[in-house]
Design an enzyme around this catalytic site. Structure first.
Site, PDB file in Angstrom:
ATOM      1  N   CYS A  21      39.064  57.187  -3.234  1.00  8.62           N
ATOM      2  CA  CYS A  21      38.646  58.343  -4.017  1.00  8.62           C
ATOM      3  C   CYS A  21      39.207  59.568  -3.328  1.00  8.62           C
ATOM      4  O   CYS A  21      39.845  59.453  -2.289  1.00  8.62           O
ATOM      5  CB  CYS A  21      37.138  58.402  -4.174  1.00  8.62           C
ATOM      6  SG  CYS A  21      36.298  58.913  -2.697  1.00  8.62           S
ATOM      7  N   LYS A  46      20.804  62.833  -7.433  1.00 10.58           N
ATOM      8  CA  LYS A  46      21.786  61.869  -7.939  1.00 10.58           C
ATOM      9  C   LYS A  46      21.889  60.668  -6.996  1.00 10.58           C
ATOM     10  O   LYS A  46      21.878  59.524  -7.435  1.00 10.58           O
ATOM     11  CB  LYS A  46      23.166  62.530  -8.057  1.00 10.58           C
ATOM     12  CG  LYS A  46      24.282  61.556  -8.367  1.00 10.58           C
ATOM     13  CD  LYS A  46      25.638  62.219  -8.421  1.00 10.58           C
ATOM     14  CE  LYS A  46      26.262  62.458  -7.076  1.00 10.58           C
ATOM     15  NZ  LYS A  46      26.822  61.265  -6.418  1.00 10.58           N
ATOM     16  N   ASN A  47      21.978  60.954  -5.692  1.00 12.81           N
ATOM     17  CA  ASN A  47      22.192  59.865  -4.748  1.00 12.81           C
ATOM     18  C   ASN A  47      20.942  59.017  -4.521  1.00 12.81           C
ATOM     19  O   ASN A  47      20.987  58.024  -3.792  1.00 12.81           O
ATOM     20  CB  ASN A  47      22.717  60.412  -3.412  1.00 12.81           C
ATOM     21  CG  ASN A  47      24.160  60.886  -3.539  1.00 12.81           C
ATOM     22  OD1 ASN A  47      24.815  60.633  -4.551  1.00 12.81           O
ATOM     23  ND2 ASN A  47      24.644  61.576  -2.514  1.00 12.81           N
ATOM     24  N   ASP A  87      28.104  66.524   2.622  1.00 11.67           N
ATOM     25  CA  ASP A  87      28.156  67.026   1.245  1.00 11.67           C
ATOM     26  C   ASP A  87      27.871  68.534   1.146  1.00 11.67           C
ATOM     27  O   ASP A  87      27.966  69.104   0.054  1.00 11.67           O
ATOM     28  CB  ASP A  87      27.143  66.268   0.359  1.00 11.67           C
ATOM     29  CG  ASP A  87      27.538  64.812   0.154  1.00 11.67           C
ATOM     30  OD1 ASP A  87      28.661  64.436   0.528  1.00 11.67           O
ATOM     31  OD2 ASP A  87      26.709  64.048  -0.392  1.00 11.67           O
ATOM     32  N   ARG A 116      31.818  55.291  -7.789  1.00  8.26           N
ATOM     33  CA  ARG A 116      31.703  54.380  -6.646  1.00  8.26           C
ATOM     34  C   ARG A 116      30.312  53.774  -6.506  1.00  8.26           C
ATOM     35  O   ARG A 116      30.157  52.642  -6.083  1.00  8.26           O
ATOM     36  CB  ARG A 116      31.994  55.158  -5.367  1.00  8.26           C
ATOM     37  CG  ARG A 116      33.408  55.158  -4.936  1.00  8.26           C
ATOM     38  CD  ARG A 116      33.488  55.822  -3.591  1.00  8.26           C
ATOM     39  NE  ARG A 116      32.656  55.125  -2.622  1.00  8.26           N
ATOM     40  CZ  ARG A 116      33.071  54.113  -1.889  1.00  8.26           C
ATOM     41  NH1 ARG A 116      34.300  53.682  -1.978  1.00  8.26           N
ATOM     42  NH2 ARG A 116      32.251  53.530  -1.032  1.00  8.26           N
TER      43      ARG A 116
HETATM   44  C1  UD1 Z   1      26.868  58.440   0.414  1.00  8.74           C
HETATM   45  C2  UD1 Z   1      26.728  59.525  -0.621  1.00  8.74           C
HETATM   46  C3  UD1 Z   1      27.759  60.626  -0.381  1.00  8.74           C
HETATM   47  C4  UD1 Z   1      27.676  61.128   1.055  1.00  8.74           C
HETATM   48  C5  UD1 Z   1      27.733  59.969   2.041  1.00  8.74           C
HETATM   49  C6  UD1 Z   1      27.504  60.405   3.488  1.00  8.74           C
HETATM   50  C7  UD1 Z   1      25.926  58.296  -2.548  1.00  8.74           C
HETATM   51  C8  UD1 Z   1      26.203  57.785  -3.918  1.00  8.74           C
HETATM   52  N1  UD1 Z   1      26.938  58.951  -1.947  1.00  8.74           N
HETATM   53  O1  UD1 Z   1      28.164  57.855   0.246  1.00  8.74           O
HETATM   54  O2  UD1 Z   1      27.510  61.694  -1.293  1.00  8.74           O
HETATM   55  O3  UD1 Z   1      28.755  62.008   1.311  1.00  8.74           O
HETATM   56  O4  UD1 Z   1      26.724  58.988   1.716  1.00  8.74           O
HETATM   57  O5  UD1 Z   1      26.277  61.042   3.622  1.00  8.74           O
HETATM   58  O6  UD1 Z   1      24.825  58.190  -2.039  1.00  8.74           O
HETATM   59  N2  UD1 Z   1      32.008  53.310   5.890  1.00  8.74           N
HETATM   60  C9  UD1 Z   1      32.722  52.259   6.410  1.00  8.74           C
HETATM   61  N3  UD1 Z   1      32.510  51.019   5.886  1.00  8.74           N
HETATM   62  C10 UD1 Z   1      31.602  50.794   4.884  1.00  8.74           C
HETATM   63  C11 UD1 Z   1      30.873  51.879   4.385  1.00  8.74           C
HETATM   64  C12 UD1 Z   1      31.099  53.136   4.893  1.00  8.74           C
HETATM   65  O7  UD1 Z   1      33.539  52.432   7.323  1.00  8.74           O
HETATM   66  O8  UD1 Z   1      31.446  49.643   4.454  1.00  8.74           O
HETATM   67  C13 UD1 Z   1      32.247  54.667   6.425  1.00  8.74           C
HETATM   68  C14 UD1 Z   1      32.686  55.651   5.338  1.00  8.74           C
HETATM   69  O9  UD1 Z   1      34.085  55.599   5.121  1.00  8.74           O
HETATM   70  C15 UD1 Z   1      32.242  56.958   5.942  1.00  8.74           C
HETATM   71  C16 UD1 Z   1      30.936  56.589   6.681  1.00  8.74           C
HETATM   72  O10 UD1 Z   1      31.006  55.183   6.877  1.00  8.74           O
HETATM   73  O11 UD1 Z   1      33.180  57.402   6.899  1.00  8.74           O
HETATM   74  C17 UD1 Z   1      29.660  56.911   5.928  1.00  8.74           C
HETATM   75  O12 UD1 Z   1      29.755  56.438   4.595  1.00  8.74           O
HETATM   76  P1  UD1 Z   1      28.483  56.043   3.721  1.00  8.74           P
HETATM   77  O13 UD1 Z   1      27.250  56.564   4.389  1.00  8.74           O
HETATM   78  O14 UD1 Z   1      28.552  54.604   3.410  1.00  8.74           O
HETATM   79  O15 UD1 Z   1      28.757  56.881   2.402  1.00  8.74           O
HETATM   80  P2  UD1 Z   1      28.503  56.452   0.900  1.00  8.74           P
HETATM   81  O16 UD1 Z   1      27.293  55.562   0.815  1.00  8.74           O
HETATM   82  O17 UD1 Z   1      29.780  55.988   0.301  1.00  8.74           O
END
Ligand code: UD1
Length: 352
Positions: A116, A22-23, A307, A92
């Site tokens: 979320c 999915k991701n 995850d 998201r």
């Molecule tokens: C993706 C995955 C999710 C997984 C996560 C971490 C998808 C659709 N989802 O989520 O299943 O749990 O990676 O492996 O691929 N952060 C910030 N600022 C930002 C972006 C992120 O502070 O602009 C923080 C987030 O709050 C979190 C950390 O960075 O604490 C990692 O998040 P991120 O790797 O971006 O997760 P997602 O891409 O949302």
């Protein structure tokens, strides 16, 4: 724990085929819109999130057809550049169309995703990376208004308080395909889904090096075309099925998975006494008796995936002895603990 509900059920036995990730499929769908020509994706999982992205594509004028596990995308008719709140709030990962639309049209209006269940999940790093590439960003009434006048590649520092970001790395990588010159994303997320998206972009004609390392280099401004791509297997689905086999003291064969993406998960299962045999694209998971205790510290790839944390908590609730799980990426990600406690698990949570 002598009395435990899930441990007492039927032992899982047999073979399971693992779906596409999915991701990976969601950012790859967003990547496909940077070209005008059709792309064909195979091994596409049949999931609500894929259908939500298709709905968003329909809204944007992009043709999509899902037949079994094959998804045809025809972005030639793209005639809008807005992602409405009604769709983004449901998923998201819709935020990936921000990078895709900037790359294709130089503009986008995308709803802010909002919070979320697992915390506020900010997108500040996405926006920081895009502005450094030369995209003007304005936030107004819950929407991101992005406009790219002159985009130039440059070195972009993309580390957040929790380390690397999968989403920001992908969004900046997508937008960077439009920027003239070299964009260096550092530190880039190394997750297999980032690599798979980069591989798809390379098939489209984008020059990318360093995917899977912390230094991801995109040479933008080149012509791109549609591509065919087989989506990688879902490592979280495989890991979840492996844990289900262990919880039920079963004997399960997982077919069509990628054991290389599950190194830490497999190591942890073995450490607590679960038998795991990896052969090519197959994993056999066999468990007898109760698992031993362990310590887990969640970390970005190749560390232990956030995850998989909830599934391991369920499994370790059955263990003899005390286990420790440290979540470092998302706050509020121990929600399952209270439900497990209702079922009789002995868990205490420290921190917030
Ligand atoms: C993706 C995955 C999710 C997984 C996560 C971490 C998808 C659709 N989802 O989520 O299943 O749990 O990676 O492996 O691929 N952060 C910030 N600022 C930002 C972006 C992120 O502070 O602009 C923080 C987030 O709050 C979190 C950390 O960075 O604490 C990692 O998040 P991120 O790797 O971006 O997760 P997602 O891409 O949302």
């Amino acid at each position: 724990m002598d009395r435990f509900i899930i441990g007492g059920g039927r032992r899982l036995k047999g073979k399971v085929r693992i779906s596409g990730a999915k991701n990976a499929v969601l950012p790859i769908m967003a990547a496909s819109i940077i070209a005008r020509e059709r792309s064909l994706l195979t091994n596409v999982p049949q999931l609500a999130d894929v259908r939500t992205m298709m709905e968003l594509f329909n809204h944007l004028g992009i043709g999509v057809r899902l037949k079994g596990n094959r998804l045809e995308i025809d972005p030639s008719g793209l005639d809008r550049y807005d992602a409405p709140y009604e769709i983004v709030k449901r998923m998201r990962a819709s935020i990936y169309v921000l990078g895709g639309l900037i790359a294709r049209l130089g503009k986008a209006v995308v709803s802010l995703p909002g919070g979320c269940a697992i915390g506020p999940r900010p997108i500040d790093l996405h926006l920081k990376g895009l502005s450094e590439l030369g995209v003007e960003i304005n936030l107004s009434r819950g929407y991101i208004h992005a406009r790219a006048r002159r985009m130039r590649g440059k070195e972009i520092f993309l580390e957040g308080p929790k380390g690397t970001s999968v989403g920001a790395t992908i969004n900046v990588m997508l937008a960077a395909t439009r920027a003239k010159g070299k964009t260096v994303i550092y530190p880039a997320a190394c997750e297999p889904e980032v690599i798979d998206t980069a591989r798809f972009l390379k098939k489209m004609g984008v020059r990318i090096t360093g995917e899977g390392t912390h230094r991801l280099v995109v040479e933008g401004g080149r012509p791109v075309s549609g591509a065919r791509h087989r989506v990688i297997p879902d490592r979280i689905e495989a890991g979840t099925d492996a844990v289900a086999a262990a919880i039920t003291k079963g004997d399960v064969v997982l077919e069509g998975c990628c054991p290389d993406h599950l190194t830490v998960v497999i190591e942890k299962l073995r450490e607590i006494g679960v038998e795991v045999k990896a052969k090519n694209r197959t994993l056999r998971v066999k468990a007898e008796g109760r698992p031993g205790p362990t310590e887990i510290v969640v970390a970005p790839y190749p560390g232990f995936p956030t995850d998989m944390q909830a599934q391991f908590m369920a499994l370790l609730s059955l263990s003899r002895g005390t286990s420790v799980i440290v979540e470092t990426i998302f706050e509020n990600r121990f929600m399952q603990a209270v439900e497990l406690m209702r079922m009789g698990a002995r868990i205490s949570i420290e921190g917030n």
